[in-house]
Design a protein around this motif. Structure first.
Motif, PDB file in Angstrom:
ATOM      1  N   LEU A  10       0.835  -1.201   0.000  1.00 39.23           N
ATOM      2  CA  LEU A  10       0.000   0.000   0.000  1.00 39.23           C
ATOM      3  C   LEU A  10       0.870   1.251   0.000  1.00 39.23           C
ATOM      4  O   LEU A  10       0.551   2.237  -0.678  1.00 39.23           O
ATOM      5  CB  LEU A  10      -0.947   0.001   1.204  1.00 39.23           C
ATOM      6  N   ILE A  11       1.984   1.203   0.713  1.00 30.90           N
ATOM      7  CA  ILE A  11       2.921   2.336   0.699  1.00 30.90           C
ATOM      8  C   ILE A  11       3.476   2.538  -0.705  1.00 30.90           C
ATOM      9  O   ILE A  11       3.533   3.663  -1.206  1.00 30.90           O
ATOM     10  CB  ILE A  11       4.052   2.125   1.732  1.00 30.90           C
ATOM     11  N   ALA A  12       3.867   1.468  -1.360  1.00 30.86           N
ATOM     12  CA  ALA A  12       4.395   1.558  -2.737  1.00 30.86           C
ATOM     13  C   ALA A  12       3.332   2.105  -3.684  1.00 30.86           C
ATOM     14  O   ALA A  12       3.643   2.917  -4.571  1.00 30.86           O
ATOM     15  CB  ALA A  12       4.882   0.194  -3.204  1.00 30.86           C
ATOM     16  N   GLU A  13       2.092   1.683  -3.497  1.00 30.19           N
ATOM     17  CA  GLU A  13       0.994   2.179  -4.335  1.00 30.19           C
ATOM     18  C   GLU A  13       0.784   3.677  -4.118  1.00 30.19           C
ATOM     19  O   GLU A  13       0.593   4.428  -5.081  1.00 30.19           O
ATOM     20  CB  GLU A  13      -0.286   1.415  -3.991  1.00 30.19           C
ATOM     21  N   LEU A  14       0.835   4.124  -2.870  1.00 28.63           N
ATOM     22  CA  LEU A  14       0.689   5.548  -2.576  1.00 28.63           C
ATOM     23  C   LEU A  14       1.827   6.342  -3.196  1.00 28.63           C
ATOM     24  O   LEU A  14       1.609   7.404  -3.783  1.00 28.63           O
ATOM     25  CB  LEU A  14       0.635   5.768  -1.060  1.00 28.63           C
ATOM     26  N   GLU A  15       3.054   5.843  -3.083  1.00 27.56           N
ATOM     27  CA  GLU A  15       4.197   6.532  -3.683  1.00 27.56           C
ATOM     28  C   GLU A  15       4.030   6.648  -5.195  1.00 27.56           C
ATOM     29  O   GLU A  15       4.309   7.696  -5.784  1.00 27.56           O
ATOM     30  CB  GLU A  15       5.493   5.807  -3.330  1.00 27.56           C
ATOM     31  N   GLU A  16       3.543   5.590  -5.810  1.00 30.30           N
ATOM     32  CA  GLU A  16       3.332   5.604  -7.260  1.00 30.30           C
ATOM     33  C   GLU A  16       2.250   6.610  -7.656  1.00 30.30           C
ATOM     34  O   GLU A  16       2.418   7.372  -8.611  1.00 30.30           O
ATOM     35  CB  GLU A  16       2.945   4.201  -7.728  1.00 30.30           C
ATOM     36  N   GLU A  17       1.151   6.625  -6.914  1.00 29.07           N
ATOM     37  CA  GLU A  17       0.062   7.567  -7.208  1.00 29.07           C
ATOM     38  C   GLU A  17       0.525   9.011  -7.047  1.00 29.07           C
ATOM     39  O   GLU A  17       0.188   9.876  -7.864  1.00 29.07           O
ATOM     40  CB  GLU A  17      -1.132   7.311  -6.296  1.00 29.07           C
ATOM     41  N   MET A  18       1.295   9.274  -5.999  1.00 31.68           N
ATOM     42  CA  MET A  18       1.782  10.633  -5.772  1.00 31.68           C
ATOM     43  C   MET A  18       2.774  11.048  -6.853  1.00 31.68           C
ATOM     44  O   MET A  18       2.749  12.191  -7.308  1.00 31.68           O
ATOM     45  CB  MET A  18       2.419  10.739  -4.385  1.00 31.68           C
ATOM     46  N   ALA A  19       3.629  10.137  -7.271  1.00 31.15           N
ATOM     47  CA  ALA A  19       4.587  10.443  -8.339  1.00 31.15           C
ATOM     48  C   ALA A  19       3.844  10.779  -9.629  1.00 31.15           C
ATOM     49  O   ALA A  19       4.211  11.725 -10.333  1.00 31.15           O
ATOM     50  CB  ALA A  19       5.530   9.274  -8.557  1.00 31.15           C
ATOM     51  N   GLU A  20       2.787  10.028  -9.906  1.00 30.57           N
ATOM     52  CA  GLU A  20       2.013  10.281 -11.121  1.00 30.57           C
ATOM     53  C   GLU A  20       1.315  11.635 -11.057  1.00 30.57           C
ATOM     54  O   GLU A  20       1.381  12.422 -12.002  1.00 30.57           O
ATOM     55  CB  GLU A  20       0.981   9.171 -11.315  1.00 30.57           C
ATOM     56  N   GLU A  21       0.659  11.919  -9.944  1.00 33.58           N
ATOM     57  CA  GLU A  21      -0.077  13.178  -9.822  1.00 33.58           C
ATOM     58  C   GLU A  21       0.876  14.372  -9.797  1.00 33.58           C
ATOM     59  O   GLU A  21       0.656  15.364 -10.488  1.00 33.58           O
ATOM     60  CB  GLU A  21      -0.947  13.166  -8.562  1.00 33.58           C
ATOM     61  N   CYS A  22       1.946  14.258  -9.028  1.00 33.55           N
ATOM     62  CA  CYS A  22       2.904  15.357  -8.939  1.00 33.55           C
ATOM     63  C   CYS A  22       3.725  15.501 -10.216  1.00 33.55           C
ATOM     64  O   CYS A  22       4.250  16.580 -10.499  1.00 33.55           O
ATOM     65  CB  CYS A  22       3.816  15.161  -7.731  1.00 33.55           C
ATOM     66  N   GLY A  23       3.812  14.441 -10.994  1.00 31.78           N
ATOM     67  CA  GLY A  23       4.515  14.490 -12.269  1.00 31.78           C
ATOM     68  C   GLY A  23       3.900  15.469 -13.248  1.00 31.78           C
ATOM     69  O   GLY A  23       4.543  15.872 -14.220  1.00 31.78           O
ATOM     70  N   LYS A  24       2.681  15.901 -12.983  1.00 35.41           N
ATOM     71  CA  LYS A  24       2.040  16.927 -13.813  1.00 35.41           C
ATOM     72  C   LYS A  24       2.765  18.263 -13.677  1.00 35.41           C
ATOM     73  O   LYS A  24       2.591  19.143 -14.521  1.00 35.41           O
ATOM     74  CB  LYS A  24       0.576  17.103 -13.401  1.00 35.41           C
ATOM     75  N   CYS A  25       3.571  18.390 -12.625  1.00 35.73           N
ATOM     76  CA  CYS A  25       4.260  19.652 -12.344  1.00 35.73           C
ATOM     77  C   CYS A  25       5.718  19.639 -12.777  1.00 35.73           C
ATOM     78  O   CYS A  25       6.381  20.673 -12.729  1.00 35.73           O
ATOM     79  CB  CYS A  25       4.186  19.956 -10.851  1.00 35.73           C
ATOM     80  N   GLY A  26       6.214  18.475 -13.146  1.00 34.94           N
ATOM     81  CA  GLY A  26       7.608  18.389 -13.559  1.00 34.94           C
ATOM     82  C   GLY A  26       8.187  17.028 -13.229  1.00 34.94           C
ATOM     83  O   GLY A  26       7.481  16.104 -12.831  1.00 34.94           O
ATOM     84  N   LEU A  27       9.490  16.932 -13.359  1.00 41.07           N
ATOM     85  CA  LEU A  27      10.184  15.664 -13.153  1.00 41.07           C
ATOM     86  C   LEU A  27      10.283  15.337 -11.664  1.00 41.07           C
ATOM     87  O   LEU A  27      10.932  16.053 -10.894  1.00 41.07           O
ATOM     88  CB  LEU A  27      11.592  15.718 -13.756  1.00 41.07           C
TER      89      LEU A  27
END
Length: 85
Positions: A10-27
């Protein structure tokens, strides 16, 4: 916090979701979830390539709702972040 504690998938899934959403702002360079059992809190740290990208992510994420909780997005000291790794 309770759902994340002891659940690395679940932690890995949260990290992945946050990376995807925040990736809208840059690398996104790195995402880490930090659990604090003493305070019963979970913090998600996102490291960007530039300061400007981090500021864009704060604008995107601050005060949004996730899993019934409101997000507080703010800058965090980079050296303190690196000490958590």
């Amino acid at each position: 916090f309770e759902r994340l504690q002891g659940n690395p998938n679940l932690i890995a899934e949260l990290e992945e979701e946050m990376a995807e959403e925040c990736g809208k702002c840059g690398l996104v360079q790195r995402v880490r979830v930090h659990l604090n059992p003493a305070l019963l809190t979970a913090k998600v740290f996102v490291q960007f390539q530039t300061h400007e990208q981090a500021l864009q992510a704060i604008t995107l994420m601050h005060q949004r709702w996730f899993d019934g909780r409101q997000i507080v997005a703010e800058l965090y000291d980079e050296q303190a972040f690196l000490s958590l790794l």
